[in-house]
Design an enzyme around this catalytic site. Structure first.
Site, short mmCIF file in Angstrom:
data_model
loop_
_atom_site.label_atom_id
_atom_site.label_comp_id
_atom_site.label_asym_id
_atom_site.label_seq_id
_atom_site.Cartn_x
_atom_site.Cartn_y
_atom_site.Cartn_z
N PRO A 260 41.54 32.74 -2.32
CA PRO A 260 42.02 31.91 -1.21
C PRO A 260 41.42 30.50 -1.27
O PRO A 260 40.27 30.33 -1.64
CB PRO A 260 41.50 32.65 0.02
CG PRO A 260 41.16 34.02 -0.42
CD PRO A 260 40.82 33.92 -1.87
N GLU A 261 42.25 29.53 -0.94
CA GLU A 261 41.78 28.15 -0.92
C GLU A 261 41.72 27.66 0.53
O GLU A 261 42.02 28.39 1.45
CB GLU A 261 42.71 27.29 -1.78
CG GLU A 261 42.73 27.77 -3.23
CD GLU A 261 43.56 26.88 -4.16
OE1 GLU A 261 43.61 25.67 -3.93
OE2 GLU A 261 44.13 27.42 -5.12
#
Ligand SMILES: [Zn+2]
Length: 293
Positions: free
Chosen positions: A2-3
């Site tokens: 996840p960013e």
């Protein structure tokens, strides 16, 4: 992995059920994630109120009434599932598939808001730590983290100063958490395409020799802010739609300009190019060799 936009969407999804709520009961179903859970983890949470839920880079930061901060990281495969009487929601469902297998619910918070919040993490690269608020900025995981890309201090001047003299590629520089916080493979590729800059270009070429920003640095900072802002906005709308769509959004894939689109036509207006995939630093980079210079 996840960013930033995904973590920010998770944060926004958890605020209504966590902020101002007390931990009534905490279940730790195993002693560790990527690292052991903190000593007396349950005792240090139960009875405490979450006074604020913030974010720094890809860390969620729950400020507790005890003066400690619960630091949470999703790792590779972590997700939260909040269940209330009126239903269930899973904030931050973006490009990465998330597990529905309840066997991977490793930590469960029962909040005074009525929500049961489960942290699910099949690969267990996630992280939960308890750190005194006063020591957070100097924590080893925090002290070297670069500027928040959506913060006011993140500017062309700051990015140019960080890239001055750097003999690595722009792709590598932007993926470096010390240069800018929270960007990963997807949003680095997307920002570089929007800025029409090649991922192979040397990072030093966005700065003058003295470290001042040039026009490329201006374009790049604008692109980074725009890409992240759009992604968070779309994540927010996916949150609102959640109950209807049962969480299966698949929305983001269609909104990437280059990521995972090798062989497809470039979407830059007037560009005849085709998106290409190359490998940089062991990771896939997607870009258009025709318009990204
Ligand atoms: Zn192009």
């Amino acid at each position: 992995m996840p960013e930033l936009p995904e973590v920010e969407t998770v944060r926004r999804g958890l605020v209504p059920v966590m902020e101002g709520a007390r931990f009534l009961r905490v279940e730790a179903r195993r002693p560790d994630l990527r690292r052991p859970l903190p000593k007396d983890f349950i005792k240090r949470l139960e009875g405490r109120t979450v006074t604020g839920l913030g974010r720094r880079a890809k860390y969620l930061l729950a400020d507790l009434s005890s003066g400690e901060v619960l630091m949470m990281h999703l790792g590779m495969s972590g997700s939260f599932r909040a269940t209330q009487e009126e239903g269930e929601h899973r904030p931050g469902r973006f490009h990465h598939p998330r597990s529905d297998d309840r066997a991977h619910d490793h930590v469960v918070f029962h909040m005074s808001s009525g929500a049961r919040i489960a942290f699910n993490d099949p690969r267990r690269f996630g992280l939960m730590l308890l750190v005194p608020r006063a020591e957070l900025a100097e924590h080893p995981l925090m002290r070297e983290v670069g500027p928040e890309p959506l913060g006011n201090e993140f500017s062309a001047a700051l990015l140019a100063a960080k890239c001055r003299g750097k003999r690595t590629s722009l792709k590598a520089a932007l993926s470096d958490q010390k240069v800018v916080a929270g960007l990963g493979n997807i949003y680095v590729c997307e920002a570089l395409h929007r800025a029409l800059l090649s991922p192979k270009r040397l990072a030093s070429t966005i700065a003058t020799r003295a470290g001042a920003p040039n026009e490329r640095a201006e374009r790049l900072v604008d692109a980074i802010k725009a890409v992240l802002g759009d992604a968070i906005k779309a994540g927010g709308s996916s949150l609102r739609d959640h109950r209807r769509t049962d969480g299966e959004l698949g929305y983001f894939q269609h909104h990437f300009r280059v990521y995972d689109r090798a062989g497809e036509r470039c979407v830059t207006p007037g560009c005849p190019g085709t998106v290409k995939r190359i490998v940089q630093g062991g990771r896939s980079t997607f870009f258009c060799p025709a318009c990204q210079k």
